[in-house]
Design a protein around this motif. Structure first.
Motif, PDB file in Angstrom:
ATOM      1  N   ASP A 199      -4.645  15.219   6.699  1.00 52.23           N
ATOM      2  CA  ASP A 199      -5.394  13.968   6.557  1.00 52.23           C
ATOM      3  C   ASP A 199      -4.404  12.808   6.454  1.00 52.23           C
ATOM      4  OD1 ASP A 199      -7.702  12.465   6.384  1.00 52.23           O
ATOM      5  OD2 ASP A 199      -7.999  12.811   4.249  1.00 52.23           O
ATOM      6  N   PHE A 200      -3.707  12.540   7.569  1.00 51.30           N
ATOM      7  CA  PHE A 200      -2.576  11.616   7.518  1.00 51.30           C
ATOM      8  C   PHE A 200      -3.010  10.165   7.339  1.00 51.30           C
ATOM      9  CE2 PHE A 200      -3.493  12.435  12.015  1.00 51.30           C
ATOM     10  CZ  PHE A 200      -3.650  11.161  12.528  1.00 51.30           C
ATOM     11  N   ALA A 245      -1.089   3.477  -3.672  1.00 51.21           N
ATOM     12  CA  ALA A 245      -1.605   4.450  -2.716  1.00 51.21           C
ATOM     13  C   ALA A 245      -0.560   4.693  -1.637  1.00 51.21           C
ATOM     14  CB  ALA A 245      -2.901   3.953  -2.080  1.00 51.21           C
ATOM     15  N   ARG A 246      -0.414   5.947  -1.230  1.00 50.81           N
ATOM     16  CA  ARG A 246       0.594   6.290  -0.230  1.00 50.81           C
ATOM     17  C   ARG A 246       0.296   7.674   0.353  1.00 50.81           C
ATOM     18  NH1 ARG A 246       2.517   6.170  -5.298  1.00 50.81           N
ATOM     19  NH2 ARG A 246       3.168   8.151  -6.243  1.00 50.81           N
ATOM     20  N   GLY A 247       0.751   7.864   1.559  1.00 52.18           N
ATOM     21  CA  GLY A 247       0.720   9.175   2.188  1.00 52.18           C
ATOM     22  C   GLY A 247       2.139   9.610   2.462  1.00 52.18           C
ATOM     23  N   GLN A 248       2.497  10.798   2.015  1.00 53.85           N
ATOM     24  CA  GLN A 248       3.849  11.311   2.204  1.00 53.85           C
ATOM     25  C   GLN A 248       3.796  12.645   2.942  1.00 53.85           C
ATOM     26  OE1 GLN A 248       6.610  10.597  -1.366  1.00 53.85           O
ATOM     27  NE2 GLN A 248       4.601  10.682  -2.338  1.00 53.85           N
ATOM     28  N   GLN A 269       1.203  15.007   0.968  1.00 51.83           N
ATOM     29  CA  GLN A 269       0.443  14.619  -0.216  1.00 51.83           C
ATOM     30  C   GLN A 269      -0.022  13.183  -0.045  1.00 51.83           C
ATOM     31  OE1 GLN A 269       2.055  13.195  -4.101  1.00 51.83           O
ATOM     32  NE2 GLN A 269       1.294  15.146  -4.906  1.00 51.83           N
ATOM     33  N   ASN A 270      -1.300  12.957  -0.272  1.00 53.39           N
ATOM     34  CA  ASN A 270      -1.873  11.614  -0.236  1.00 53.39           C
ATOM     35  C   ASN A 270      -2.285  11.195  -1.637  1.00 53.39           C
ATOM     36  OD1 ASN A 270      -1.663  11.688   2.548  1.00 53.39           O
ATOM     37  ND2 ASN A 270      -3.801  12.256   2.871  1.00 53.39           N
ATOM     38  N   GLN A 271      -2.072   9.933  -1.926  1.00 51.76           N
ATOM     39  CA  GLN A 271      -2.589   9.340  -3.167  1.00 51.76           C
ATOM     40  C   GLN A 271      -3.368   8.098  -2.784  1.00 51.76           C
ATOM     41  OE1 GLN A 271       0.071   8.855  -6.553  1.00 51.76           O
ATOM     42  NE2 GLN A 271      -0.891   6.900  -7.051  1.00 51.76           N
ATOM     43  N   ALA A 272      -4.635   8.020  -3.237  1.00 55.67           N
ATOM     44  CA  ALA A 272      -5.492   6.891  -2.860  1.00 55.67           C
ATOM     45  C   ALA A 272      -6.677   6.821  -3.811  1.00 55.67           C
ATOM     46  CB  ALA A 272      -5.969   7.043  -1.421  1.00 55.67           C
ATOM     47  N   SER A 273      -7.511   5.823  -3.595  1.00 58.13           N
ATOM     48  CA  SER A 273      -8.729   5.665  -4.385  1.00 58.13           C
ATOM     49  C   SER A 273      -9.814   6.539  -3.761  1.00 58.13           C
ATOM     50  CB  SER A 273      -9.168   4.199  -4.411  1.00 58.13           C
ATOM     51  OG  SER A 273     -10.329   4.030  -5.185  1.00 58.13           O
ATOM     52  N   TYR A 304      -3.310  17.306  -1.310  1.00 63.68           N
ATOM     53  CA  TYR A 304      -2.107  17.892  -0.724  1.00 63.68           C
ATOM     54  C   TYR A 304      -2.498  19.002   0.252  1.00 63.68           C
ATOM     55  CZ  TYR A 304      -2.782  21.797  -3.952  1.00 63.68           C
ATOM     56  OH  TYR A 304      -3.307  22.868  -4.632  1.00 63.68           O
ATOM     57  N   GLY A 305      -1.566  19.357   1.119  1.00 68.68           N
ATOM     58  CA  GLY A 305      -1.828  20.416   2.079  1.00 68.68           C
ATOM     59  C   GLY A 305      -0.594  20.746   2.883  1.00 68.68           C
TER      60      GLY A 305
END
Length: 446
Positions: A199-200, A245-248, A269-273, A304-305
């Motif tokens: 889920d980029f 928020a960030r996507g790594q 790993q994504n971090q978001a609302s 994460y995935g």
């Protein structure tokens, strides 16, 4: 029409640079001189056959037949700068739409509708990419780069550190595959040209802003990227701060021979609302309503995935070969940027037309199986909707996709591709389908 005229004018201006001998020699791009790297136009005319539909929700495939046409235009530019710096600038435009409004399945049948954006974005030209690239040579060995989209002609260190900063598409650098990588020339279904469980980070059109760091060595490479996430699921605006928020993602590619087999391992790993499926279900049960994942978005939630990606050339200088992908994400928080898939497995083959006297052509078949996590499945069963799925109910079954296409090159720069797709349990629903799609794609590139 204005954009098409602009591309034609740019091509004429760049004609001296596009001579066949010049391209073959891959001459060094001159410093500070903007280069026209190419342009493309893709037309996809696709027909959806009637779908068995005992009931429907807000995001279901249409029960009746549907025909839609999409157009994408692109112009690509670059300039060489001192000290191994390069700058790239791409302009694109999308017109048209996908069948059934590009909803109702996780593996949608037309990959180019990713670039359509929401209705509020309009159908005018937009900046697709705008980024600075820098390389640090790690040895004396070099390789030749031919003129291509986001690739200036010239020699480049075979072993290097590379950095990209700016606006770009993450899948320009991650999850690449020679047989299943580009919807404009290869497979059109979303589940076959990308790992759909990844889920980029991306806005509605598929682009974001961020930083990519790469180490390219002989036989292997390692890339890390950090990018801005959208403010909401499938949103057109990006969060300003990477702290919020960030996507790594981190990807290791092993390829002992640059023309041989390759295996890629990706973690993200994504971090978001995001909303949480279990929370939305619990609130719906308490109130007697329908679960709404968006109503309980909270900052700082993470997903994460991982993914695996392989390609195996078999014959015909690599034009005949096999490919596969596998992907998994935790499936607790809402699908946020690409599509609604928590587990996926796909694979297929490409066969060179050299076997029937048409070396430029090829025939390809791919199969994909998509699945949901338990909470995501229950959320849809109780009538919840995501951003591409929502039948109002669900009799769960894995979404199963088969796609076949023939790539026919009548002459240089033009590719015609008849395409057929068959989907069991579209949108993971045994009560609906099967769905069938027939299409014709025309792709012009120079």
């Amino acid at each position: 029409m204005k954009f098409a005229c602009f591309l034609a004018a740019a091509a004429c201006l760049a004609a001296p640079h596009l001579h066949a001998d010049d391209a073959a020699q891959a001459d060094e791009a001159r410093l500070f001189v903007p280069q026209f790297l190419g342009a493309q136009y893709t037309l996809i005319d696709q027909h959806q056959y009637r779908v068995h539909s005992p009931y429907a929700g807000p995001l279901s495939l249409k029960a009746g037949t549907d025909t839609a046409r999409s157009h994408t235009f692109g112009g690509y530019f670059g300039v060489a700068l001192p000290a191994h710096f390069q700058f790239y600038f791409d302009v694109e435009m999308f017109k048209g739409e996908g069948v059934s409004g590009a909803t109702g399945m996780a593996g949608l049948p037309n990959g180019d509708v990713i670039r359509s954006g929401s209705a509020s974005l309009g159908k005018t030209p937009y900046v697709a990419r705008r980024f600075l690239r820098w390389t640090l040579p790690l040895g004396d060995d070099t390789e030749d780069n031919e003129r291509a989209m986001d690739q200036l002609p010239g020699k480049e260190a075979a072993r290097r550190v590379e950095v990209k900063l700016g606006k770009m598409a993450i899948n320009d650098d991650f999850d690449k595959n020679r047989y299943a990588d580009g919807t404009r020339t290869q497979f059109m279904n979303w589940a076959l040209f990308n790992n759909v469980a990844w889920d980029f980070a991306a806005d509605t059109r598929g682009y974001t802003e961020g930083l990519m760091l790469g180490l390219v060595e002989s036989g292997w490479s390692l890339r890390y990227g950090i990018y801005r996430m959208p403010t909401e699921a499938n949103g057109s605006h990006l969060v300003q701060s990477l702290q919020k928020a960030r996507g790594q993602q981190l990807e290791l590619t092993v390829q002992p021979d640059k023309d041989g087999w390759a295996l890629r391992a990706l973690v993200f790993q994504n971090q978001a609302s995001m909303g949480v499926y279990r929370t939305a279900i619990a609130r719906a049960l308490a109130t007697g309503g329908v679960p709404d994942i968006r109503a309980y978005d909270r900052p700082g939630r993470k997903k994460y995935g991982f993914g695996l990606n392989g390609e195996l050339p078999l014959a015909d200088d690599g034009d005949t070969g096999l490919f596969m992908r596998a992907g998994w994400n935790d499936g607790r928080n809402e699908s946020f940027a690409f599509t609604e898939v928590d587990r996926t497995l796909s694979g297929g083959f490409q066969l060179s037309g050299a076997h029937w006297g048409r070396k430029q052509d090829h025939f390809s078949v791919g199969v994909a199986i998509n699945a949901l996590s338990s909470p995501h499945r229950e959320y849809l069963e109780r009538g919840g909707s995501g951003f591409v799925l929502g039948d109002g109910a669900l009799n769960y079954g894995r979404e199963q996709i088969v796609e076949a296409y023939y790539s026919f090159v009548p002459f240089e720069h033009l590719t015609l591709s008849p395409d057929f797709q068959f989907v069991r349990h579209p949108g993971y629903n045994r009560d609906r389908g099967p769905a069938k799609f027939a299409g014709l794609r025309a792709h012009v590139e120079f």
